[in-house]
Design a protein around this motif. Structure first.
Motif, mmCIF file in Angstrom:
data_model
loop_
_atom_site.group_PDB
_atom_site.id
_atom_site.type_symbol
_atom_site.label_atom_id
_atom_site.label_comp_id
_atom_site.label_asym_id
_atom_site.label_seq_id
_atom_site.Cartn_x
_atom_site.Cartn_y
_atom_site.Cartn_z
ATOM 1 N N TYR A 42 0.831 -1.207 0.000
ATOM 2 C CA TYR A 42 0.000 0.000 0.000
ATOM 3 C C TYR A 42 0.867 1.260 0.000
ATOM 4 C CZ TYR A 42 -3.194 3.560 1.801
ATOM 5 O OH TYR A 42 -3.916 4.712 1.985
ATOM 6 N N ASN A 43 1.883 1.270 0.861
ATOM 7 C CA ASN A 43 2.765 2.439 0.936
ATOM 8 C C ASN A 43 3.450 2.707 -0.403
ATOM 9 O OD1 ASN A 43 2.147 2.916 3.595
ATOM 10 N ND2 ASN A 43 3.954 1.878 4.413
ATOM 11 N N GLU A 44 3.935 1.641 -1.041
ATOM 12 C CA GLU A 44 4.613 1.810 -2.327
ATOM 13 C C GLU A 44 3.665 2.357 -3.392
ATOM 14 O OE1 GLU A 44 6.211 -2.030 -3.135
ATOM 15 O OE2 GLU A 44 7.794 -1.882 -1.609
ATOM 16 N N MET A 45 2.422 1.868 -3.380
ATOM 17 C CA MET A 45 1.443 2.355 -4.347
ATOM 18 C C MET A 45 1.072 3.806 -4.072
ATOM 19 S SD MET A 45 -1.017 -0.997 -4.757
ATOM 20 C CE MET A 45 -2.029 -0.261 -6.035
ATOM 21 N N MET A 46 0.951 4.180 -2.782
ATOM 22 C CA MET A 46 0.616 5.558 -2.434
ATOM 23 C C MET A 46 1.708 6.517 -2.897
ATOM 24 S SD MET A 46 -2.355 5.927 -1.252
ATOM 25 C CE MET A 46 -2.128 7.647 -0.791
ATOM 26 N N ILE A 47 2.957 6.109 -2.767
ATOM 27 C CA ILE A 47 4.066 6.953 -3.232
ATOM 28 C C ILE A 47 3.955 7.174 -4.735
ATOM 29 C CG2 ILE A 47 6.573 7.064 -3.548
ATOM 30 C CD1 ILE A 47 6.828 5.557 -0.865
ATOM 31 N N GLN A 48 3.612 6.114 -5.479
ATOM 32 C CA GLN A 48 3.451 6.242 -6.929
ATOM 33 C C GLN A 48 2.294 7.186 -7.264
ATOM 34 O OE1 GLN A 48 3.091 2.385 -8.766
ATOM 35 N NE2 GLN A 48 4.801 1.546 -7.608
ATOM 36 N N ILE A 49 1.189 7.058 -6.529
ATOM 37 C CA ILE A 49 0.017 7.912 -6.782
ATOM 38 C C ILE A 49 0.351 9.376 -6.495
ATOM 39 C CG2 ILE A 49 -2.299 8.494 -5.927
ATOM 40 C CD1 ILE A 49 -2.688 5.432 -5.503
ATOM 41 N N MET A 50 1.016 9.624 -5.359
ATOM 42 C CA MET A 50 1.367 10.999 -5.004
ATOM 43 C C MET A 50 2.347 11.583 -6.008
ATOM 44 S SD MET A 50 1.537 10.966 -0.818
ATOM 45 C CE MET A 50 2.734 9.646 -0.694
ATOM 46 N N ASP A 51 3.262 10.760 -6.489
ATOM 47 C CA ASP A 51 4.234 11.221 -7.478
ATOM 48 C C ASP A 51 3.527 11.617 -8.770
ATOM 49 O OD1 ASP A 51 6.734 11.759 -8.645
ATOM 50 O OD2 ASP A 51 6.816 9.760 -9.510
ATOM 51 N N THR A 52 2.538 10.813 -9.163
ATOM 52 C CA THR A 52 1.778 11.111 -10.379
ATOM 53 C C THR A 52 0.949 12.387 -10.209
ATOM 54 O OG1 THR A 52 1.626 8.748 -10.865
ATOM 55 C CG2 THR A 52 0.082 10.194 -12.012
ATOM 56 N N ALA A 53 0.409 12.588 -8.990
ATOM 57 C CA ALA A 53 -0.450 13.747 -8.737
ATOM 58 C C ALA A 53 0.339 15.038 -8.567
ATOM 59 C CB ALA A 53 -1.293 13.501 -7.490
ATOM 60 N N ALA A 54 1.618 14.928 -8.245
ATOM 61 C CA ALA A 54 2.443 16.129 -8.045
ATOM 62 C C ALA A 54 2.584 16.892 -9.350
ATOM 63 C CB ALA A 54 3.812 15.736 -7.507
ATOM 64 N N GLN A 55 2.601 18.213 -9.242
ATOM 65 C CA GLN A 55 2.644 19.070 -10.431
ATOM 66 C C GLN A 55 3.861 18.764 -11.306
ATOM 67 O OE1 GLN A 55 0.276 21.007 -11.305
ATOM 68 N NE2 GLN A 55 1.185 22.167 -12.983
ATOM 69 N N ASP A 56 5.028 18.687 -10.690
ATOM 70 C CA ASP A 56 6.258 18.430 -11.438
ATOM 71 C C ASP A 56 6.864 17.070 -11.110
ATOM 72 O OD1 ASP A 56 6.229 20.997 -12.687
ATOM 73 O OD2 ASP A 56 6.917 21.852 -10.796
#
Length: 275
Positions: A42-56
């Protein structure tokens, strides 16, 4: 991929030792096993999601720092999490109590500053108008220090619809969490009387046997192999709390058309949905 994640942790012991922390005055009481393999995925997937959602996007350094911090937090966790939740009148319009078991000797305070720094960096990268701040030792009760974590909302303009909606939901002062560590138990409360809820948790007996709706739920599930999570949901109490929340959010400046949706519900029920 999801099916592979949703598997029992073979290291998890049967039964719940912290079930006595649940409280029938809340609409929802929940018991969870700390499923280390699941939480890791879950943590690894959340990091990927947050990275995708980040502006840059996150830098490689930020991503690695976030992953390391989450892993450190996971390594501190014991075997159980217990929580109780209800809607409520007042600000914020909810009540939450949570107890997280930590490993012997772990201190969550050592990671608070790093955790808040990481969260604020993510909020900024995702262009979310939130800021987290941490204040240790705001009060001491029965030799236990109580800390606060405050989520504040950046004021943009009075006409900004997002800002108006957030302030209507949580109030202009933001959302305050109360936290404390008693031995190897991390305690968290939120609510209009969050500090009183915290003191009640500090006074609670960690070894108390569950009663009421939690006991009924566990008795119903007794003998099954799939009790990584157990929820007891009192639908009547949930609806009544939602009605109280709607009433509390009604003001002359911002009238709430749903304020009377569940008004008049005054049924005393101990009948619960068990998941």
């Amino acid at each position: 991929e999801l099916a592979k994640m949703l598997q029992a942790d073979p290291a998890a012991a049967k039964g719940y030792q912290l079930a006595g922390f649940t409280d029938d005055s809340f609409a929802i009481n929940g018991l969870m096993k700390v499923n280390q393999p699941l939480f890791q995925h879950y943590n690894e997937m959340m990091i990927q999601i947050m990275d995708t959602a980040a502006q840059d996007g996150m830098t490689a350094e930020q991503s690695e720092k976030t992953k390391n911090l989450m892993n450190q937090m996971m390594q501190m966790m014991g075997s159980e999490i217990v929580f109780s939740f209800s809607y409520a009148a007042g600000m914020p319009p909810m009540r939450l109590r949570e107890v997280v078991e930590l490993k012997e000797g772990a201190s969550i305070r050592t990671l608070m500053d790093q955790g808040l720094e990481m969260a604020n960096t993510m909020y900024e990268a995702m262009e979310l108008p939130f800021t987290l701040s941490y204040q240790p030792g705001v009060e001491t009760y029965n030799s236990v220090e109580i800390d606060t974590v405050k989520l504040t909302f950046a004021n943009q303009t009075d006409e900004d619809e997002v800002t108006q909606a957030i302030q209507k939901m949580y109030g202009p002062e933001g959302l305050t969490y109360y936290t404390a560590q008693k031995g190897k138990l991390l305690l968290v409360t939120i609510g209009p009387k969050g500090i009183d809820e915290m003191k009640s948790l500090i006074d609670s007996n960690a070894s108390a046997a569950p009663g009421g709706e939690t006991k009924a739920a566990l008795d119903l599930l007794n003998g099954t192999d799939h009790t990584d999570m157990a929820l007891s949901i009192n639908i009547i109490r949930l609806m009544k709390g939602l009605g109280d929340m709607m009433q509390g959010m009604d003001t002359a400046a911002a009238p709430n058309p749903l304020k009377n949706l569940f008004s008049g519900i005054n049924i005393q029920s101990q009948s619960s949905l068990v998941l």
